[in-house]
Design an enzyme around this catalytic site. Structure first.
Site, PDB file in Angstrom:
ATOM      1  N   ARG A   1      37.359  47.505  45.833  1.00 18.01           N
ATOM      2  CA  ARG A   1      38.536  46.633  46.003  1.00 18.01           C
ATOM      3  C   ARG A   1      39.565  47.441  46.755  1.00 18.01           C
ATOM      4  O   ARG A   1      40.054  48.462  46.239  1.00 18.01           O
ATOM      5  CB  ARG A   1      39.061  46.176  44.640  1.00 18.01           C
ATOM      6  CG  ARG A   1      40.409  45.488  44.713  1.00 18.01           C
ATOM      7  CD  ARG A   1      40.803  44.796  43.439  1.00 18.01           C
ATOM      8  NE  ARG A   1      40.067  43.550  43.273  1.00 18.01           N
ATOM      9  CZ  ARG A   1      40.441  42.552  42.469  1.00 18.01           C
ATOM     10  NH1 ARG A   1      41.540  42.650  41.746  1.00 18.01           N
ATOM     11  NH2 ARG A   1      39.713  41.460  42.370  1.00 18.01           N
TER      12      ARG A   1
ATOM     13  N   HIS B   1      37.596  37.618  49.611  1.00 18.85           N
ATOM     14  CA  HIS B   1      37.258  37.788  48.196  1.00 18.85           C
ATOM     15  C   HIS B   1      35.939  37.033  47.955  1.00 18.85           C
ATOM     16  O   HIS B   1      35.911  35.996  47.281  1.00 18.85           O
ATOM     17  CB  HIS B   1      38.386  37.262  47.317  1.00 18.85           C
ATOM     18  CG  HIS B   1      38.332  37.747  45.895  1.00 18.85           C
ATOM     19  ND1 HIS B   1      37.374  38.642  45.438  1.00 18.85           N
ATOM     20  CD2 HIS B   1      39.110  37.448  44.817  1.00 18.85           C
ATOM     21  CE1 HIS B   1      37.576  38.873  44.155  1.00 18.85           C
ATOM     22  NE2 HIS B   1      38.619  38.172  43.758  1.00 18.85           N
TER      23      HIS B   1
ATOM     24  N   GLN C   1      34.572  36.061  44.424  1.00 21.94           N
ATOM     25  CA  GLN C   1      35.295  34.926  43.850  1.00 21.94           C
ATOM     26  C   GLN C   1      34.714  33.619  44.385  1.00 21.94           C
ATOM     27  O   GLN C   1      34.498  32.666  43.634  1.00 21.94           O
ATOM     28  CB  GLN C   1      36.788  35.039  44.195  1.00 21.94           C
ATOM     29  CG  GLN C   1      37.631  33.930  43.612  1.00 21.94           C
ATOM     30  CD  GLN C   1      37.685  33.990  42.087  1.00 21.94           C
ATOM     31  OE1 GLN C   1      37.960  35.034  41.521  1.00 21.94           O
ATOM     32  NE2 GLN C   1      37.413  32.873  41.423  1.00 21.94           N
TER      33      GLN C   1
ATOM     34  N   ASP D   1      45.982  29.387  44.769  1.00 18.74           N
ATOM     35  CA  ASP D   1      46.057  30.815  44.424  1.00 18.74           C
ATOM     36  C   ASP D   1      47.508  31.234  44.637  1.00 18.74           C
ATOM     37  O   ASP D   1      48.325  30.458  45.155  1.00 18.74           O
ATOM     38  CB  ASP D   1      45.081  31.615  45.314  1.00 18.74           C
ATOM     39  CG  ASP D   1      45.077  33.108  45.006  1.00 18.74           C
ATOM     40  OD1 ASP D   1      45.465  33.487  43.882  1.00 18.74           O
ATOM     41  OD2 ASP D   1      44.693  33.901  45.884  1.00 18.74           O
TER      42      ASP D   1
ATOM     43  N   CYS E   1      41.706  31.133  41.042  1.00 19.13           N
ATOM     44  CA  CYS E   1      40.933  32.368  40.813  1.00 19.13           C
ATOM     45  C   CYS E   1      41.545  33.220  39.705  1.00 19.13           C
ATOM     46  O   CYS E   1      40.857  34.043  39.118  1.00 19.13           O
ATOM     47  CB  CYS E   1      40.853  33.164  42.108  1.00 19.13           C
ATOM     48  SG  CYS E   1      42.468  33.634  42.745  1.00 19.13           S
TER      49      CYS E   1
ATOM     50  N   ARG F   1      32.268  34.346  37.190  1.00 18.82           N
ATOM     51  CA  ARG F   1      32.347  35.604  37.946  1.00 18.82           C
ATOM     52  C   ARG F   1      31.204  36.531  37.529  1.00 18.82           C
ATOM     53  O   ARG F   1      30.600  37.207  38.339  1.00 18.82           O
ATOM     54  CB  ARG F   1      33.709  36.289  37.705  1.00 18.82           C
ATOM     55  CG  ARG F   1      34.912  35.572  38.326  1.00 18.82           C
ATOM     56  CD  ARG F   1      34.841  35.580  39.842  1.00 18.82           C
ATOM     57  NE  ARG F   1      34.610  36.908  40.349  1.00 18.82           N
ATOM     58  CZ  ARG F   1      35.561  37.795  40.661  1.00 18.82           C
ATOM     59  NH1 ARG F   1      36.817  37.447  40.569  1.00 18.82           N
ATOM     60  NH2 ARG F   1      35.253  39.004  41.119  1.00 18.82           N
TER      61      ARG F   1
HETATM   62  N1   CP Z   1      40.176  36.604  40.304  1.00 23.10           N
HETATM   63  C1   CP Z   1      40.166  37.950  40.310  1.00 23.10           C
HETATM   64  O1   CP Z   1      39.612  38.606  41.205  1.00 23.10           O
HETATM   65  O2   CP Z   1      40.795  38.505  39.247  1.00 23.10           O
HETATM   66  P1   CP Z   1      41.149  40.048  39.057  1.00 23.10           P
HETATM   67  O3   CP Z   1      42.139  40.402  40.125  1.00 23.10           O
HETATM   68  O4   CP Z   1      41.697  40.151  37.674  1.00 23.10           O
HETATM   69  O5   CP Z   1      39.884  40.847  39.232  1.00 23.10           O
HETATM   70  N1  NVA Z   2      45.005  36.444  46.604  1.00 22.70           N
HETATM   71  C1  NVA Z   2      45.100  37.266  45.413  1.00 22.70           C
HETATM   72  C2  NVA Z   2      43.858  37.160  44.621  1.00 22.70           C
HETATM   73  C3  NVA Z   2      43.829  37.944  43.321  1.00 22.70           C
HETATM   74  C4  NVA Z   2      42.546  37.807  42.604  1.00 22.70           C
HETATM   75  C5  NVA Z   2      45.394  38.707  45.802  1.00 22.70           C
HETATM   76  O1  NVA Z   2      44.785  39.199  46.760  1.00 22.70           O
HETATM   77  O2  NVA Z   2      46.239  39.327  45.162  1.00 22.70           O
END
Ligand code: CP
Ligand code: NVA
Length: 299
Positions: free
Chosen positions: A97, A124, A127, A215, A256, A284
């Protein structure tokens, strides 16, 4: 066979994506990771991604090792490429990440084992797998469904739009004029099989929709833009009961998570009868298991 990576949903073709969704739904886990490790590297916070990946690895017989970006010092202590080469000495796959999508791309280019994007500023895809799995479970099929995304055209929206195209769903996004997919995004989405539509009016997007998705307006790493983005989205782009009523009678609400109640969604919708946020969150883990099994078998 060369190493398969998963940096965006279209790293899979439509047949492979359908196969992973089917495997994620039902098949009992096979021990494809028995005696093996999976490295999970996080430059940003996570609840769902870390825990769903760790448990998916355990269900497949493997051992997850989660670390923060600071622990390895990406491009400070060591280059992203050398971190991937190092982790590849011990692990069967690497998840990352990252703030900048190019970092996960550079890791994949150097890695001897599959690299999985656990979220970047661009995408993502894990997701999106869970979201498509949820839509398939609720409606029986994804093909022909209308997914209306209300809000910021961000990483989550981009991956979902590509996945929707691959599975034959219609994707329409409502956002303020200054916040749109660019032409390269639109081309990539269209290449997946179905072009995305962009509109300004959320009501127009949700008319006849089977899924209403939103989101956060301000993603991790965009904190300096928070004020500007909130003033662009506030007032019109909050998913509330009024908007939900314009969708089909059996329409579901998806997010999400984490959610910001009162901003992109109201409390009554987030935790209301149409919401499928906990099914999404659970999925997930199932989708992560399906993807890991696929990647381990295709190299
Ligand atoms: N939806 C999602 O990716 O959640 P987290 O940021 O908690 O991993
Ligand atoms: N769009 C959000 C998703 C978090 C799971 C971010 O990138 O922070």
């Amino acid at each position: 066979m060369s190493v398969r990576h998963f940096l965006e949903v279209d790293d899979l073709n439509a047949g492979e994506l359908a196969q992973i969704l089917t495997a994620s739904s039902g098949s009992p886990p096979t021990q494809v990771l028995k005696g093996l490790g999976v490295a999970l590297l996080f430059e940003k916070p996570s609840a769902r991604t870390r825990h769903s990946m760790e448990i998916a690895v355990v269900q497949l017989g493997g051992h997850p090792v989660s670390i923060t970006g600071d622990e390895v010092g990406i491009d400070q202590r060591e280059s992203a490429e050398d971190i991937a080469r190092t982790l590849g000495c011990y692990h069967a796959a690497i998840g990352a990440r990252v703030y900048h999508h190019t970092v996960v791309e550079r890791m994949a280019a150097a890695s001897p084992v599959p690299v999985i994007n656990l979220l970047s500023d661009r995408a993502h895809p894990l997701q999106a797998l869970a979201d498509l799995l949820t839509i398939q479970q609720v409606f029986g099929e994804i093909d022909g469904r209308r997914i209306a995304y209300v809000g910021d055209p961000n990483n989550v929206a981009r991956s979902l739009a590509i996945g929707a195209g691959l599975m034959g769903a219609e994707f329409i996004i409502a956002s303020p004029g200054g916040y749109r997919f660019d032409s390269s995004d639109l081309n990539r989405i269209a290449k997946s099989g179905r072009a995305a539509q962009q509109v300004e009016d959320p009501g127009r997007a949700v008319d006849g929709a089977h899924v209403i998705y939103t989101d956060v307006w301000v993603s991790m790493g965009q904190e300096s833009e928070a004020e500007e983005k909130r003033s662009a989205f506030a007032g019109s782009y909050t998913v509330d009961d009024r908007l939900m009523r314009r969708a089909t009678p059996d329409a579901i609400f998806m997010h999400c998570l984490p959610a910001h109640v009162g901003w992109e969604v109201t409390e009554e919708v987030l935790h209301g009868p149409s919401s499928r946020i906990w099914l999404q969150a659970e999925n997930r883990m199932h989708a992560a298991r399906g993807l890991l099994t696929f990647l381990l078998r295709h190299q």
